[in-house]
Design a protein around this motif. Structure first.
Motif, PDB file in Angstrom:
ATOM      1  N   ASN A 201      29.867  32.579  32.334  1.00 42.47           N
ATOM      2  CA  ASN A 201      28.852  31.543  32.098  1.00 42.47           C
ATOM      3  C   ASN A 201      28.299  30.932  33.387  1.00 42.47           C
ATOM      4  OD1 ASN A 201      29.126  31.824  29.278  1.00 42.47           O
ATOM      5  ND2 ASN A 201      30.840  30.384  29.268  1.00 42.47           N
ATOM      6  N   LYS A 202      28.593  31.558  34.527  1.00 39.94           N
ATOM      7  CA  LYS A 202      28.073  31.055  35.801  1.00 39.94           C
ATOM      8  C   LYS A 202      27.269  32.106  36.554  1.00 39.94           C
ATOM      9  CE  LYS A 202      31.569  27.496  36.474  1.00 39.94           C
ATOM     10  NZ  LYS A 202      32.617  26.945  37.361  1.00 39.94           N
ATOM     11  N   GLY A 203      27.056  33.252  35.923  1.00 37.83           N
ATOM     12  CA  GLY A 203      26.220  34.269  36.535  1.00 37.83           C
ATOM     13  C   GLY A 203      26.979  35.218  37.439  1.00 37.83           C
ATOM     14  N   ALA A 204      26.253  36.223  37.906  1.00 42.29           N
ATOM     15  CA  ALA A 204      26.772  37.225  38.837  1.00 42.29           C
ATOM     16  C   ALA A 204      26.016  37.084  40.148  1.00 42.29           C
ATOM     17  CB  ALA A 204      26.594  38.626  38.268  1.00 42.29           C
ATOM     18  N   TRP A 205      26.758  37.154  41.243  1.00 38.29           N
ATOM     19  CA  TRP A 205      26.183  36.859  42.553  1.00 38.29           C
ATOM     20  C   TRP A 205      26.640  37.868  43.595  1.00 38.29           C
ATOM     21  CZ3 TRP A 205      23.108  32.413  43.134  1.00 38.29           C
ATOM     22  CH2 TRP A 205      23.090  31.559  42.020  1.00 38.29           C
ATOM     23  N   GLN A 206      25.746  38.165  44.526  1.00 39.47           N
ATOM     24  CA  GLN A 206      26.112  38.881  45.740  1.00 39.47           C
ATOM     25  C   GLN A 206      25.677  37.996  46.899  1.00 39.47           C
ATOM     26  OE1 GLN A 206      24.470  42.835  46.440  1.00 39.47           O
ATOM     27  NE2 GLN A 206      26.339  43.396  47.551  1.00 39.47           N
ATOM     28  N   GLY A 207      26.636  37.324  47.497  1.00 42.52           N
ATOM     29  CA  GLY A 207      26.288  36.295  48.462  1.00 42.52           C
ATOM     30  C   GLY A 207      25.523  35.167  47.775  1.00 42.52           C
ATOM     31  N   ASP A 208      24.358  34.814  48.316  1.00 45.10           N
ATOM     32  CA  ASP A 208      23.532  33.759  47.730  1.00 45.10           C
ATOM     33  C   ASP A 208      22.512  34.291  46.730  1.00 45.10           C
ATOM     34  OD1 ASP A 208      24.793  31.810  49.285  1.00 45.10           O
ATOM     35  OD2 ASP A 208      23.428  32.144  50.966  1.00 45.10           O
ATOM     36  N   THR A 209      22.545  35.589  46.472  1.00 44.56           N
ATOM     37  CA  THR A 209      21.567  36.207  45.576  1.00 44.56           C
ATOM     38  C   THR A 209      22.136  36.351  44.175  1.00 44.56           C
ATOM     39  OG1 THR A 209      20.605  37.461  47.415  1.00 44.56           O
ATOM     40  CG2 THR A 209      20.109  38.221  45.171  1.00 44.56           C
TER      41      THR A 209
ATOM     42  N   GLN B 261      27.058  41.678  32.080  1.00 47.16           N
ATOM     43  CA  GLN B 261      26.723  40.678  31.073  1.00 47.16           C
ATOM     44  C   GLN B 261      26.281  39.370  31.712  1.00 47.16           C
ATOM     45  OE1 GLN B 261      30.260  40.623  28.510  1.00 47.16           O
ATOM     46  NE2 GLN B 261      29.170  41.869  27.020  1.00 47.16           N
ATOM     47  N   GLU B 262      26.913  38.986  32.811  1.00 42.74           N
ATOM     48  CA  GLU B 262      26.519  37.761  33.491  1.00 42.74           C
ATOM     49  C   GLU B 262      25.141  37.894  34.146  1.00 42.74           C
ATOM     50  OE1 GLU B 262      27.937  34.668  33.678  1.00 42.74           O
ATOM     51  OE2 GLU B 262      29.210  35.421  32.063  1.00 42.74           O
ATOM     52  N   ALA B 263      24.705  39.134  34.385  1.00 45.32           N
ATOM     53  CA  ALA B 263      23.365  39.372  34.941  1.00 45.32           C
ATOM     54  C   ALA B 263      22.315  39.537  33.845  1.00 45.32           C
ATOM     55  CB  ALA B 263      23.385  40.610  35.839  1.00 45.32           C
ATOM     56  N   GLY B 264      22.738  39.438  32.582  1.00 45.06           N
ATOM     57  CA  GLY B 264      21.790  39.512  31.473  1.00 45.06           C
ATOM     58  C   GLY B 264      21.663  40.864  30.821  1.00 45.06           C
ATOM     59  N   GLY B 265      22.543  41.809  31.149  1.00 43.91           N
ATOM     60  CA  GLY B 265      22.444  43.154  30.608  1.00 43.91           C
ATOM     61  C   GLY B 265      23.084  43.311  29.249  1.00 43.91           C
ATOM     62  N   SER B 266      22.866  44.471  28.643  1.00 43.64           N
ATOM     63  CA  SER B 266      23.382  44.790  27.313  1.00 43.64           C
ATOM     64  C   SER B 266      24.404  45.911  27.419  1.00 43.64           C
ATOM     65  CB  SER B 266      22.239  45.221  26.394  1.00 43.64           C
ATOM     66  OG  SER B 266      21.326  44.147  26.210  1.00 43.64           O
ATOM     67  N   LEU B 267      25.399  45.865  26.530  1.00 42.31           N
ATOM     68  CA  LEU B 267      26.579  46.695  26.673  1.00 42.31           C
ATOM     69  C   LEU B 267      26.992  47.287  25.335  1.00 42.31           C
ATOM     70  CD1 LEU B 267      29.204  47.462  28.349  1.00 42.31           C
ATOM     71  CD2 LEU B 267      30.091  45.234  27.628  1.00 42.31           C
ATOM     72  N   PHE B 268      27.375  48.573  25.369  1.00 43.41           N
ATOM     73  CA  PHE B 268      27.933  49.249  24.197  1.00 43.41           C
ATOM     74  C   PHE B 268      29.179  49.990  24.634  1.00 43.41           C
ATOM     75  CE2 PHE B 268      28.289  53.356  21.938  1.00 43.41           C
ATOM     76  CZ  PHE B 268      28.563  52.895  20.657  1.00 43.41           C
ATOM     77  N   ILE B 269      30.310  49.714  23.967  1.00 44.22           N
ATOM     78  CA  ILE B 269      31.571  50.388  24.259  1.00 44.22           C
ATOM     79  C   ILE B 269      32.165  50.878  22.949  1.00 44.22           C
ATOM     80  CG2 ILE B 269      33.909  50.154  25.185  1.00 44.22           C
ATOM     81  CD1 ILE B 269      32.887  47.869  26.937  1.00 44.22           C
TER      82      ILE B 269
END
Length: 281
Positions: free
Chosen positions: A148-156, A235-243
Motif C-alpha cells: 500500500n506504499k508503492g514500488a520504488w527504485q530510488g526516488d522513482t 501489484q504495487e506498481a499497478g499491474g495485473s497478475l494471474f497465477i
C-alpha cells in the motif's frame, strides 16, 4: 491477516543488496575456470545444479538477516531446510539468492537477488507479502516495495504502462524447457515485440517499470521464491497478475506454478483468452 510492525525494513534491504553486489564484484566466475569447476556438486530444490556462488550468496543472506533482525525464518531456493534464527520470529524471509545464476555465470546482463518478507507463519502467496526487494546485480539501486506504499527504485515510483492490447505489447516469455503450442506461438507472433530473459524476477519487474507490458511463464516450473517479491512489486506498481498451479497456495518452495503478469487488466484478459480461452479478468 498478520502484520509486520513498522520498521525501516526497505532501507535495510537496500544495504543487503549493496553487500551482495560488493561480494559478487570480487567473484569472476568465468575467468580461467570451466563451468564444471564452478559447480558445487549439489542441486537446489528445483533439481538444478548449484554454482559455488549460489551457495555463498545464500549463506551471506542468512548471516546478514541473522545480524540485522531479532528473529525469523528463512526459506531459500538454495537450501531445502527451513532455517530459523533468534528468539522472536516476527518475519518469514523468502529468498532467491541469485535469480538467473546461468546468466551471471555467462556474463549475461539479467540476474538479481529476490527477497520477499512476510509475517512469520504467513502463507506463501503474493497477498501475504509485506515488503519486497528485487535487486539487479548490474545496478546499485534495487527495486523496493511496501504494501500500500508503492514500488520504488530510488526516488522513482514505478508505474506500469497503459498498453491494453497484444498488438501494441512488448511481451517477455520464458522459453527454457518450454513447449510452444499454436496458441502461444500465434500470440507471440502478433505482439509488437518479444523478449526472453531467463530471470523471472527481472522480467516481472520490467513489467512493473513499464519497459515490458506482459511476462508469460506457463511451463508449470515456476516456484514461489522466483516470483513472490517481483509479483508484489508489480501489484504495487499497478499491474495485473494471474497465477495458477496444482495448489492455490504454495505449501513449500517445491510447489510449481504458471504465471502471467500484464500492465492492465484488459491486456491480461486478452492474453488469457488467447492462451486458454478464459475470458475472466
Amino acid at each position: 491477516m498478520l502484520t509486520i510492525p513498522r520498521t525501516e525494513l526497505p532501507a535495510d534491504l537496500q544495504i543487503l543488496h549493496q553487500n551482495i553486489r560488493e561480494f559478487l564484484v570480487q567473484q569472476t566466475p568465468r575467468e580461467g575456470k570451466s563451468e564444471s569447476a564452478q559447480l558445487s556438486g549439489t542441486t537446489n530444490l528445483k533439481g538444478d545444479q548449484q554454482y559455488l556462488f549460489d551457495k555463498q550468496i545464500d549463506h551471506l543472506v542468512f548471516d546478514w538477516l541473522e545480524k540485522h533482525f531479532e528473529g525469523g525464518e528463512v526459506l531459500s531456493e538454495e537450501d531445502s531446510n527451513l532455517r530459523h534464527f533468534g528468539k522472536n520470529g516476527l518475519y518469514r524471509f523468502v529468498s532467491d539468492p541469485v535469480d538467473g545464476s546461468d546468466n551471471f555465470f555467462r556474463g549475461l546482463p539479467l540476474s538479481s537477488i529476490s527477497l520477499a518478507v512476510l509475517a512469520s507463519k504467513s502463507e506463501l502467496c503474493v497477498d501475504q507479502v509485506q515488503f519486497s526487494m528485487v535487486g539487479s546485480l548490474a545496478s546499485s539501486v534495487p527495486i523496493l516495495a511496501s504494501t500500500n506504499k508503492g514500488a520504488w527504485q530510488g526516488d522513482t515510483r514505478l508505474r506500469v504502462s497503459p498498453v491494453s492490447e497484444v498488438k501494441n505489447a512488448f511481451i517477455s516469455c520464458e522459453m527454457n524447457h518450454a513447449f510452444v503450442d499454436s496458441h502461444l506461438g500465434k500470440l507471440l507472433k502478433d505482439a509488437r515485440g518479444v523478449r526472453s530473459y531467463g530471470c523471472a524476477s527481472q522480467a516481472i519487474t520490467l513489467v512493473a517499470q513499464g519497459a515490458l507490458d506482459v511476462h508469460i511463464d506457463i511451463r508449470s516450473r515456476l516456484t514461489p521464491e522466483s516470483f513472490l517479491a517481483a509479483a508484489h512489486i508489480l501489484q504495487e506498481a499497478g499491474g495485473s497478475l494471474f497465477i495458477e498451479g496444482e495448489k492455490k497456495i504454495a505449501s513449500s518452495l517445491a510447489d510449481r506454478f504458471n504465471l502471467i503478469v500484464a500492465s492492465t487488466p484488459e491486456l491480461l484478459c486478452e492474453v488469457k483468452q488467447r492462451l486458454f480461452g478464459d475470458i475472466t479478468p
